[in-house]
Design a protein around this motif. Structure first.
Motif, PDB file in Angstrom:
ATOM      1  N   SER A 186       6.771   2.096 -15.102  1.00 36.32           N
ATOM      2  CA  SER A 186       6.835   0.971 -16.039  1.00 36.32           C
ATOM      3  C   SER A 186       7.988   0.039 -15.693  1.00 36.32           C
ATOM      4  N   ILE A 187       9.120   0.614 -15.286  1.00 33.12           N
ATOM      5  CA  ILE A 187      10.261  -0.198 -14.869  1.00 33.12           C
ATOM      6  C   ILE A 187       9.878  -1.056 -13.673  1.00 33.12           C
ATOM      7  N   GLN A 188       9.211  -0.434 -12.690  1.00 30.28           N
ATOM      8  CA  GLN A 188       8.760  -1.188 -11.522  1.00 30.28           C
ATOM      9  C   GLN A 188       7.820  -2.318 -11.921  1.00 30.28           C
ATOM     10  N   SER A 189       6.957  -2.010 -12.883  1.00 31.69           N
ATOM     11  CA  SER A 189       5.965  -3.001 -13.293  1.00 31.69           C
ATOM     12  C   SER A 189       6.582  -4.153 -14.067  1.00 31.69           C
ATOM     13  N   ASP A 190       7.619  -3.874 -14.852  1.00 31.49           N
ATOM     14  CA  ASP A 190       8.170  -4.877 -15.758  1.00 31.49           C
ATOM     15  C   ASP A 190       9.373  -5.611 -15.196  1.00 31.49           C
ATOM     16  N   VAL A 191      10.075  -4.997 -14.242  1.00 29.74           N
ATOM     17  CA  VAL A 191      11.346  -5.545 -13.788  1.00 29.74           C
ATOM     18  C   VAL A 191      11.345  -5.664 -12.268  1.00 29.74           C
ATOM     19  N   GLY A 192      11.875  -6.755 -11.754  1.00 25.94           N
ATOM     20  CA  GLY A 192      12.109  -6.863 -10.323  1.00 25.94           C
ATOM     21  C   GLY A 192      10.901  -7.312  -9.533  1.00 25.94           C
ATOM     22  N   THR A 193      11.019  -7.162  -8.206  1.00 21.10           N
ATOM     23  CA  THR A 193      10.036  -7.733  -7.292  1.00 21.10           C
ATOM     24  C   THR A 193       8.713  -6.987  -7.299  1.00 21.10           C
ATOM     25  N   ALA A 194       8.681  -5.719  -7.730  1.00 23.74           N
ATOM     26  CA  ALA A 194       7.426  -4.961  -7.691  1.00 23.74           C
ATOM     27  C   ALA A 194       6.368  -5.609  -8.571  1.00 23.74           C
ATOM     28  N   ARG A 195       6.822  -6.395  -9.561  1.00 21.84           N
ATOM     29  CA  ARG A 195       5.873  -7.035 -10.468  1.00 21.84           C
ATOM     30  C   ARG A 195       5.263  -8.279  -9.823  1.00 21.84           C
ATOM     31  N   THR A 196       5.981  -8.894  -8.894  1.00 21.73           N
ATOM     32  CA  THR A 196       5.534 -10.180  -8.375  1.00 21.73           C
ATOM     33  C   THR A 196       5.223 -10.175  -6.882  1.00 21.73           C
ATOM     34  N   GLU A 197       5.782  -9.257  -6.114  1.00 20.91           N
ATOM     35  CA  GLU A 197       5.599  -9.252  -4.667  1.00 20.91           C
ATOM     36  C   GLU A 197       4.698  -8.095  -4.244  1.00 20.91           C
ATOM     37  N   ALA A 198       3.699  -8.415  -3.433  1.00 20.52           N
ATOM     38  CA  ALA A 198       2.767  -7.390  -2.945  1.00 20.52           C
ATOM     39  C   ALA A 198       3.349  -6.744  -1.700  1.00 20.52           C
ATOM     40  N   SER A 199       4.128  -5.697  -1.903  1.00 22.10           N
ATOM     41  CA  SER A 199       4.707  -4.962  -0.789  1.00 22.10           C
ATOM     42  C   SER A 199       4.731  -3.489  -1.145  1.00 22.10           C
ATOM     43  N   GLY A 200       4.754  -2.656  -0.123  1.00 25.70           N
ATOM     44  CA  GLY A 200       4.762  -1.222  -0.337  1.00 25.70           C
ATOM     45  C   GLY A 200       3.410  -0.595  -0.036  1.00 25.70           C
ATOM     46  N   VAL A 201       3.274   0.661  -0.417  1.00 29.56           N
ATOM     47  CA  VAL A 201       2.100   1.463  -0.072  1.00 29.56           C
ATOM     48  C   VAL A 201       1.109   1.487  -1.225  1.00 29.56           C
ATOM     49  N   VAL A 202      -0.161   1.290  -0.907  1.00 24.82           N
ATOM     50  CA  VAL A 202      -1.246   1.472  -1.858  1.00 24.82           C
ATOM     51  C   VAL A 202      -2.250   2.440  -1.240  1.00 24.82           C
ATOM     52  N   ARG A 203      -2.499   3.544  -1.917  1.00 23.37           N
ATOM     53  CA  ARG A 203      -3.489   4.508  -1.425  1.00 23.37           C
ATOM     54  C   ARG A 203      -4.796   4.317  -2.179  1.00 23.37           C
ATOM     55  N   ILE A 204      -5.876   4.123  -1.422  1.00 16.92           N
ATOM     56  CA  ILE A 204      -7.214   3.964  -1.984  1.00 16.92           C
ATOM     57  C   ILE A 204      -8.017   5.211  -1.671  1.00 16.92           C
ATOM     58  N   GLY A 205      -8.535   5.861  -2.695  1.00 16.63           N
ATOM     59  CA  GLY A 205      -9.429   6.994  -2.503  1.00 16.63           C
ATOM     60  C   GLY A 205     -10.858   6.546  -2.758  1.00 16.63           C
ATOM     61  N   ALA A 206     -11.735   6.767  -1.794  1.00 14.23           N
ATOM     62  CA  ALA A 206     -13.108   6.272  -1.915  1.00 14.23           C
ATOM     63  C   ALA A 206     -14.077   7.255  -1.279  1.00 14.23           C
ATOM     64  N   PRO A 207     -15.326   7.311  -1.770  1.00 12.97           N
ATOM     65  CA  PRO A 207     -16.339   8.112  -1.095  1.00 12.97           C
ATOM     66  C   PRO A 207     -16.494   7.659   0.353  1.00 12.97           C
ATOM     67  N   ASP A 208     -16.931   8.573   1.219  1.00 12.12           N
ATOM     68  CA  ASP A 208     -16.945   8.284   2.647  1.00 12.12           C
ATOM     69  C   ASP A 208     -17.816   7.082   3.003  1.00 12.12           C
ATOM     70  N   GLY A 209     -18.981   6.944   2.370  1.00 14.19           N
ATOM     71  CA  GLY A 209     -19.856   5.825   2.695  1.00 14.19           C
ATOM     72  C   GLY A 209     -19.261   4.491   2.311  1.00 14.19           C
ATOM     73  N   PHE A 210     -18.777   4.360   1.077  1.00 17.65           N
ATOM     74  CA  PHE A 210     -18.187   3.110   0.597  1.00 17.65           C
ATOM     75  C   PHE A 210     -16.917   2.786   1.381  1.00 17.65           C
ATOM     76  N   GLY A 211     -16.081   3.790   1.577  1.00 20.36           N
ATOM     77  CA  GLY A 211     -14.834   3.549   2.292  1.00 20.36           C
ATOM     78  C   GLY A 211     -15.052   3.090   3.717  1.00 20.36           C
ATOM     79  N   THR A 212     -16.048   3.687   4.396  1.00 19.16           N
ATOM     80  CA  THR A 212     -16.293   3.368   5.798  1.00 19.16           C
ATOM     81  C   THR A 212     -17.056   2.064   5.970  1.00 19.16           C
ATOM     82  N   ALA A 213     -18.143   1.897   5.214  1.00 16.29           N
ATOM     83  CA  ALA A 213     -19.019   0.742   5.428  1.00 16.29           C
ATOM     84  C   ALA A 213     -18.507  -0.530   4.754  1.00 16.29           C
TER      85      ALA A 213
END
Length: 314
Positions: free
Chosen positions: A81-108
């Motif tokens: 919540s602190i990251q979301s409300d305060v500082g650059t994490a709220r406005t700048e798209a940087s860092g790691v995002v992990r996406i979990g997806a079924p194999d077909g959707f993720g691949t195709a």
């Protein structure tokens, strides 16, 4: 004086509690196995208690470990919540995002497209986990999870991405072999490629009873892409998503006007992280990509639901 402990130690504890093994926790965190072990030992010394029972099947939480888990998850939510409300994490798209997806959707769908997102946002690191399994955002297995059903509990933000159509496909080179199939029930006479029954990770993937009674697959795999390749090589008929099979000239669809199934993709983000710029931007990119490729999901049907969403709190 009692030894102190910090947020890094609690993060390591949470990773082990969620993964169940030290090796898997280290892999998810991108940390060294021995480093994670040292952090756990330091935390147990600081708290003067044993947090896990170590067994052949992995790490199981002790009663004190379970008590710490509740507190650690509360602290984690506060930190997010602190990251979301305060500082650059709220406005700048940087860092790691992990996406979990079924194999077909993720691949195709995601693999060919996700590079555009990173070209526009070079400080964004995407981890795409495309596997035949469900992913839990509550257990932090992924920041964004693509699934086949809408979770019914948890502090989750759920967006219905799109319906998609599936049909029965076979090797195009063997098309004359299937010319005598006129009714759905005729499919029971044909060899099929499908999922291994006890490894079907979502009930929505149990296709064959909905196609025709009496179908018994001769070749099974837990992986959709493996099923597709086997069907293309002539191993038998296979139920495949149109978005995965229609663009492959090695495959032809059997009885397209008579046999069709519809399923739905949902995108799930935890409420604690949905307002982080990196998560919000990635989720919006996925939704837009699904809208852009609407014709692949429903070749002859309506466009996907791009903005429908619901948020629930347990």
């Amino acid at each position: 004086m009692q030894p102190s402990f910090d947020w890094d130690l609690l993060q390591s504890f949470l990773a082990i509690a969620r993964a169940g093994t030290l090796t898997e926790a280290a892999r998810r965190m991108g940390a060294d196995h021995s480093t994670l072990s040292r952090r756990l030992a330091a935390l147990e010394r600081a708290l003067e208690t044993k947090l896990f029972d170590r067994g052949s099947s992995g790490y199981a939480l002790t009663p004190d470990g379970l008590a710490l888990l509740r507190h650690a998850e509360t602290i984690e939510s506060t930190m997010l919540s602190i990251q979301s409300d305060v500082g650059t994490a709220r406005t700048e798209a940087s860092g790691v995002v992990r996406i979990g997806a079924p194999d077909g959707f993720g691949t195709a769908i995601l693999s060919p497209a996700i590079g555009r997102l990173q070209r526009d946002h070079p400080n964004l690191e995407i981890q795409l986990v495309a596997l035949p399994r469900n992913f839990s955002t509550s257990r932090r297995e992924a920041d964004i999870a693509i699934g086949l059903s809408s979770p019914d509990r948890g502090r989750l933000h759920v967006r219905r991405l799109t319906d998609y159509e599936l049909g029965v496909y076979a090797a195009a080179a063997q098309a004359p072999r299937w010319a005598g199939l006129a009714e759905p029930q005729d499919l029971a006479r044909a060899p099929f490629v499908s999922y291994i029954d006890d490894l079907i990770f979502a009930p929505e993937l149990d296709y064959l009873p909905a196609i025709a009674k009496g179908i018994r697959p001769r070749l099974t795999s837990s992986n959709l892409l493996a099923q597709k390749e086997a069907a293309a090589a002539g191993a038998g008929l296979c139920v495949l998503p149109c978005f995965l099979a229609d663009d492959d000239p090695r495959l032809t669809r059997i009885m397209p006007r008579r046999v069709a199934l519809t399923r739905t993709f949902y995108m799930v983000v935890h409420s604690d992280t949905r307002d982080l710029a990196r998560v919000r931007l990635t989720a919006d990119f996925i939704a837009e990509e699904v809208r852009r490729q609407a014709g692949r999901f429903l070749p002859a049907g309506p466009a996907p639901c791009g903005v429908a969403a619901a948020e629930r709190t347990a």
